[in-house]
Design a protein around this motif. Structure first.
Motif, PDB file in Angstrom:
ATOM      1  N   ARG A  22       0.832  -1.215   0.000  1.00 58.22           N
ATOM      2  CA  ARG A  22       0.000   0.000   0.000  1.00 58.22           C
ATOM      3  C   ARG A  22       0.863   1.260   0.000  1.00 58.22           C
ATOM      4  O   ARG A  22       0.542   2.248  -0.665  1.00 58.22           O
ATOM      5  CB  ARG A  22      -0.947  -0.002   1.199  1.00 58.22           C
ATOM      6  CG  ARG A  22      -2.097  -0.966   1.055  1.00 58.22           C
ATOM      7  CD  ARG A  22      -3.153  -0.780   2.118  1.00 58.22           C
ATOM      8  NE  ARG A  22      -2.623  -0.553   3.451  1.00 58.22           N
ATOM      9  CZ  ARG A  22      -2.492  -1.483   4.398  1.00 58.22           C
ATOM     10  NH1 ARG A  22      -2.874  -2.721   4.155  1.00 58.22           N
ATOM     11  NH2 ARG A  22      -2.007  -1.194   5.576  1.00 58.22           N
ATOM     12  N   PHE A  23       1.965   1.230   0.752  1.00 62.57           N
ATOM     13  CA  PHE A  23       2.878   2.367   0.817  1.00 62.57           C
ATOM     14  C   PHE A  23       3.481   2.656  -0.574  1.00 62.57           C
ATOM     15  O   PHE A  23       3.498   3.802  -1.028  1.00 62.57           O
ATOM     16  CB  PHE A  23       3.997   2.079   1.828  1.00 62.57           C
ATOM     17  CG  PHE A  23       4.993   3.185   1.975  1.00 62.57           C
ATOM     18  CD1 PHE A  23       4.685   4.324   2.688  1.00 62.57           C
ATOM     19  CD2 PHE A  23       6.246   3.080   1.404  1.00 62.57           C
ATOM     20  CE1 PHE A  23       5.610   5.344   2.833  1.00 62.57           C
ATOM     21  CE2 PHE A  23       7.180   4.085   1.541  1.00 62.57           C
ATOM     22  CZ  PHE A  23       6.865   5.228   2.255  1.00 62.57           C
ATOM     23  N   VAL A  24       3.926   1.609  -1.240  1.00 61.35           N
ATOM     24  CA  VAL A  24       4.512   1.780  -2.570  1.00 61.35           C
ATOM     25  C   VAL A  24       3.459   2.259  -3.563  1.00 61.35           C
ATOM     26  O   VAL A  24       3.727   3.160  -4.363  1.00 61.35           O
ATOM     27  CB  VAL A  24       5.185   0.469  -3.039  1.00 61.35           C
ATOM     28  CG1 VAL A  24       5.612   0.566  -4.490  1.00 61.35           C
ATOM     29  CG2 VAL A  24       6.383   0.136  -2.159  1.00 61.35           C
ATOM     30  N   LEU A  25       2.267   1.677  -3.516  1.00 64.47           N
ATOM     31  CA  LEU A  25       1.202   2.131  -4.412  1.00 64.47           C
ATOM     32  C   LEU A  25       0.862   3.600  -4.178  1.00 64.47           C
ATOM     33  O   LEU A  25       0.587   4.341  -5.123  1.00 64.47           O
ATOM     34  CB  LEU A  25      -0.049   1.274  -4.237  1.00 64.47           C
ATOM     35  CG  LEU A  25      -0.006  -0.111  -4.852  1.00 64.47           C
ATOM     36  CD1 LEU A  25      -1.328  -0.835  -4.592  1.00 64.47           C
ATOM     37  CD2 LEU A  25       0.276  -0.053  -6.337  1.00 64.47           C
ATOM     38  N   TRP A  26       0.882   4.022  -2.924  1.00 63.84           N
ATOM     39  CA  TRP A  26       0.610   5.431  -2.625  1.00 63.84           C
ATOM     40  C   TRP A  26       1.637   6.314  -3.324  1.00 63.84           C
ATOM     41  O   TRP A  26       1.281   7.319  -3.961  1.00 63.84           O
ATOM     42  CB  TRP A  26       0.619   5.667  -1.113  1.00 63.84           C
ATOM     43  CG  TRP A  26       0.331   7.089  -0.765  1.00 63.84           C
ATOM     44  CD1 TRP A  26      -0.888   7.661  -0.632  1.00 63.84           C
ATOM     45  CD2 TRP A  26       1.300   8.128  -0.531  1.00 63.84           C
ATOM     46  NE1 TRP A  26      -0.742   9.002  -0.319  1.00 63.84           N
ATOM     47  CE2 TRP A  26       0.591   9.311  -0.248  1.00 63.84           C
ATOM     48  CE3 TRP A  26       2.683   8.170  -0.517  1.00 63.84           C
ATOM     49  CZ2 TRP A  26       1.218  10.508   0.028  1.00 63.84           C
ATOM     50  CZ3 TRP A  26       3.314   9.373  -0.249  1.00 63.84           C
ATOM     51  CH2 TRP A  26       2.579  10.524   0.025  1.00 63.84           C
TER      52      TRP A  26
END
Length: 87
Positions: A22-26
């Motif tokens: 989720r952090f990378v997608l953000w």
């Protein structure tokens, strides 16, 4: 740092991978100039501890495996798929 703390405190593998994903997608959606693989690669490069880097590498491995599934064969063209099926 968050992933490092999650590893240290014994969070589950699934929880750590979900957070990191989720952090990378953000970041990918925020910047529009970086791609998923670049960010994971940079994360692995700056990790001093091998454990958080291993979780990130696992995310990359998952994406590589998903891109090489049988359902992805349609990208290769019908002729190749027909040749594989005939063999």
């Amino acid at each position: 740092m968050q992933v490092q703390l999650m590893v240290h405190f014994g969070f589950s593998t699934l929880c750590i991978r979900r957070y990191l994903h989720r952090f990378v997608l953000w970041w990918v959606n925020t910047t529009k100039i970086w791609n998923y693989e670049e960010i994971i690669g940079w994360f692995c490069d700056v990790c001093f501890d091998v454990n958080p880097a291993a979780y990130a590498a696992g995310l990359l491995l998952r994406r590589i495996r998903e891109s090489h599934t049988w359902t992805g064969c349609h990208l290769l063209g019908d002729g190749l798929v027909a040749a594989v099926i005939a063999a």
